[in-house]
Design a protein around this motif. Structure first.
Motif, short mmCIF file in Angstrom:
data_model
loop_
_atom_site.label_atom_id
_atom_site.label_comp_id
_atom_site.label_asym_id
_atom_site.label_seq_id
_atom_site.Cartn_x
_atom_site.Cartn_y
_atom_site.Cartn_z
N UNK A 494 0.72 -1.13 -0.07
CA UNK A 494 -0.03 0.21 0.13
C UNK A 494 1.00 1.21 -0.09
N UNK A 495 1.79 1.21 0.73
CA UNK A 495 2.91 2.37 0.92
C UNK A 495 3.68 2.52 -0.75
N UNK A 496 3.91 1.39 -1.17
CA UNK A 496 4.70 1.81 -2.48
C UNK A 496 3.77 2.24 -3.53
N UNK A 497 2.46 1.69 -3.48
CA UNK A 497 1.37 2.36 -4.39
C UNK A 497 1.03 3.77 -4.17
N UNK A 498 0.85 3.97 -2.75
CA UNK A 498 0.71 5.54 -2.68
C UNK A 498 1.76 6.37 -2.77
N UNK A 499 3.41 5.91 -2.72
CA UNK A 499 4.42 6.82 -3.07
C UNK A 499 4.62 6.93 -4.60
N UNK A 500 4.09 5.91 -5.26
CA UNK A 500 4.39 6.04 -6.63
C UNK A 500 3.17 7.00 -7.13
N UNK A 501 2.10 7.11 -6.47
CA UNK A 501 1.14 8.18 -7.05
C UNK A 501 1.79 9.47 -6.77
N UNK A 502 2.21 9.63 -5.48
CA UNK A 502 2.64 11.02 -5.10
C UNK A 502 4.02 11.57 -5.94
N UNK A 524 8.66 -9.46 -2.20
CA UNK A 524 7.77 -10.75 -1.76
C UNK A 524 7.36 -11.31 -2.83
N UNK A 525 7.38 -10.61 -4.22
CA UNK A 525 6.98 -10.98 -5.54
C UNK A 525 7.58 -10.48 -6.52
N UNK A 526 7.46 -10.76 -7.87
CA UNK A 526 8.04 -10.08 -8.95
C UNK A 526 7.40 -8.48 -9.19
N UNK A 527 6.36 -8.46 -8.76
CA UNK A 527 5.65 -7.14 -9.01
C UNK A 527 6.37 -6.15 -8.40
N UNK A 528 6.32 -5.02 -9.17
CA UNK A 528 7.23 -3.73 -8.73
C UNK A 528 6.55 -3.23 -7.40
#
Length: 537
Positions: A494-502, A524-528
């Protein structure tokens, strides 16, 4: 495209009406064709008088357009609130009594929604972990389908009253065996149209609202199969909304607040559900619409909450369902070429005209056509691709997603979302997060001229993300920002998704952002966007 064209931003207010009248009026009309049958179906599925689904959409367009914080979102009743709306009506006594008492819940929840905006709590949408949100929406889709699958086969709605989702699933083989042939033919034809239209690639054909094609097929079929005169089904085969004067025969005020004292516990429960889930869904849609806006405008989320809250207060008093920024209609609005808030206004205006002069036409619509549309909406919310996508992000995200679905279906939305949040917290703790940092961030901001560095230490997870977001958004536009996460124990999905948006938003404003330190973490997976955990030295 010239630089001037790239920088063009449509005017707002009356200047925007004059500048973009043709595009906004056309889009508003096309969205109206989409919104009318869906608003009727959502009202029916929610246990509200059907005409009040249209009342909500009218208020969302004609009134809320002038006070909302977004430009292109469409306000109206949403399938995502069916479970809460129908649950509140049933819990408050069902039927007309339950509807009147449920309206009291809507009004009180709407006042809370206004306060959320006044106290600038729109940012709280970031507190909910992504997997729990998607699990909640998928559960809502499944619950919608469990009932509408019976109705599309022509089963009398009275046979389904009081049944829980799991009971309805168990009844499905019986409904298939006892379908009403004529109604099922219409319903399944409508469902097939909705499915086939979702695969159409041709740009011009895609612009035709699928519900319009459904009505164009369902109404003539209803006449051909004589469903209006069939004694066994005549009572429930066609939409029945009555006139607007009948709807308000006892005055404009339909709300009853006596549920505060007669059903106190239930009243509080549904106030919480309406205010939190409704606000969350509306904010998420507004964010999605911002991403689709060709002019890169940003919604004032707090103002939008206030606008939706005011609209919901009016709807609750009049008798309507609660509204949100509705994602399907909003994305269609953008696809049809809308430029300003006037498209939402026109969609409401055309609905008002339909209610005033088109009731006879509306009452030609077979109810199975509405059921088919809702099944398709429910399927999109619970699309199997969501499972695969969530698994790709990480197995721990899939666990949260599935647990949220299962508990929501077997209990209620509040328990489902709460369980998803709790499970996400536990998973983050297992993955190295510290209990003391659950709601507190350890971030330092270093300023050196035009350069700003955000040093993230300890944990960055959904539950403490607001601290990071506040520091990031305090940095002036047009600077050079470095986000250093090299000392963070864990940075969750969730933090990475929000960081990308910011980061993307800041770059759109002319700034530059560099993220450093993820090379010190394992994914934890291959998803960025998968959770990152600090490697052991």
């Amino acid at each position: 495209m010239s630089t001037k064209q790239k920088r063009f931003i449509p005017a707002d207010g009356l200047a925007g009406l004059k500048q973009n009248f043709t595009k906004d009026a056309l889009s508003g009309f096309l969205v109206f064709l989409l919104a009318m049958p869906l608003s009727l179906g959502i009202a029916k599925a929610s246990g509200f008088p059907m005409i009040f689904g249209l009342v909500t959409a009218i208020v969302g367009g004609v009134v809320v357009s002038f006070i909302m914080g977004s430009r292109l979102s469409i306000k109206g009743p949403a399938a995502g609130l069916i479970v809460i709306a129908s649950g509140s009506v049933i819990a408050m006594g069902d039927g007309e009594i339950g509807w009147h008492l449920a309206l009291g819940v809507v009004v009180v929840a709407s006042l809370l929604q206004i306060l959320f905006g006044v106290f600038k709590l729109g940012k709280l949408a970031d507190f909910f972990p992504s997997a729990a949100i998607h699990g909640m929406l998928a559960a809502i889709g499944i619950i919608i389908m469990t009932k509408q699958l019976h109705l599309v086969l022509g089963i009398n709605p009275s046979e389904l009253k009081g049944k829980e989702p799991l009971e309805l699933l168990g009844m499905l083989p019986s409904s298939i065996m006892h379908e009403n042939a004529h109604l099922a033919e219409i319903g399944l034809a409508c469902l097939l149209i909705m499915i086939l239209m979702s695969f159409v690639k041709h740009e011009k054909i895609k612009k035709i609202p699928a519900p319009l094609i459904v009505l164009a097929v369902a109404i003539p079929l209803g006449f051909a199969l004589h469903i209006k005169t069939d004694g066994e089904i005549a009572g429930f085969a066609l939409v029945k909304i009555g006139s607007i004067s009948e709807a308000f025969k006892n005055g404009l005020i339909n709300v009853d607040f006596s549920g505060i004292t007669t059903h106190t516990g239930i009243f509080i429960q549904y106030v919480i559900l309406y205010s939190l889930i409704g606000s969350l869904e509306s904010l998420l849609t507004a964010k999605a619409v911002d991403g689709m806006d060709p002019f890169k405008r940003k919604t004032d989320y707090d103002k939008d909450l206030i606008g939706v809250g005011i609209g919901n207060t009016i709807c609750g008093i009049l008798g309507g369902l609660p509204m949100i920024s509705e994602v399907a209609r909003s994305s269609a609005n953008i696809g049809y070429g809308a430029r300003t808030r006037w498209a939402n206004f026109f969609h409401g205006l055309f609905l008002l005209i339909a209610v005033l002069v088109g009731v006879q036409f509306i009452e030609m619509i077979p109810n199975v056509a509405l059921a088919a549309m809702l099944i398709f909406v429910g399927f999109r919310l619970a699309h199997p691709k969501q499972i695969l996508h969530t698994l790709y992000i990480g197995r721990e995200q899939l666990i949260v997603f599935l647990v949220t679905i299962l508990i929501t279906i077997s209990t209620d939305l509040l328990m489902g979302v709460g369980s998803g949040i709790l499970l996400e917290l536990i998973i983050n703790l297992v993955n190295g997060a510290s209990l003391k940092n659950t709601f507190k961030t350890n971030i330092t901001l270093v300023e050196e001229g035009e350069n700003y560095t955000l040093n993230v230490k300890d944990d960055l997870v959904f539950s403490n993300l607001l601290g990071f977001k506040k520091k990031f958004q305090a940095i002036p536009q047009g600077k050079y920002i470095t986000i250093n996460v090299s000392e963070a124990n864990i940075v969750d999905h969730s933090s990475i998704v929000t960081m990308n948006g910011l980061v993307e938003e800041y770059k759109d404003g002319g700034g530059k952002v560099l993220v450093l330190g993820f090379e010190n973490h394992r994914q934890l997976s291959k998803d960025p966007t998968s959770t990152r955990i600090l490697k052991l030295s």
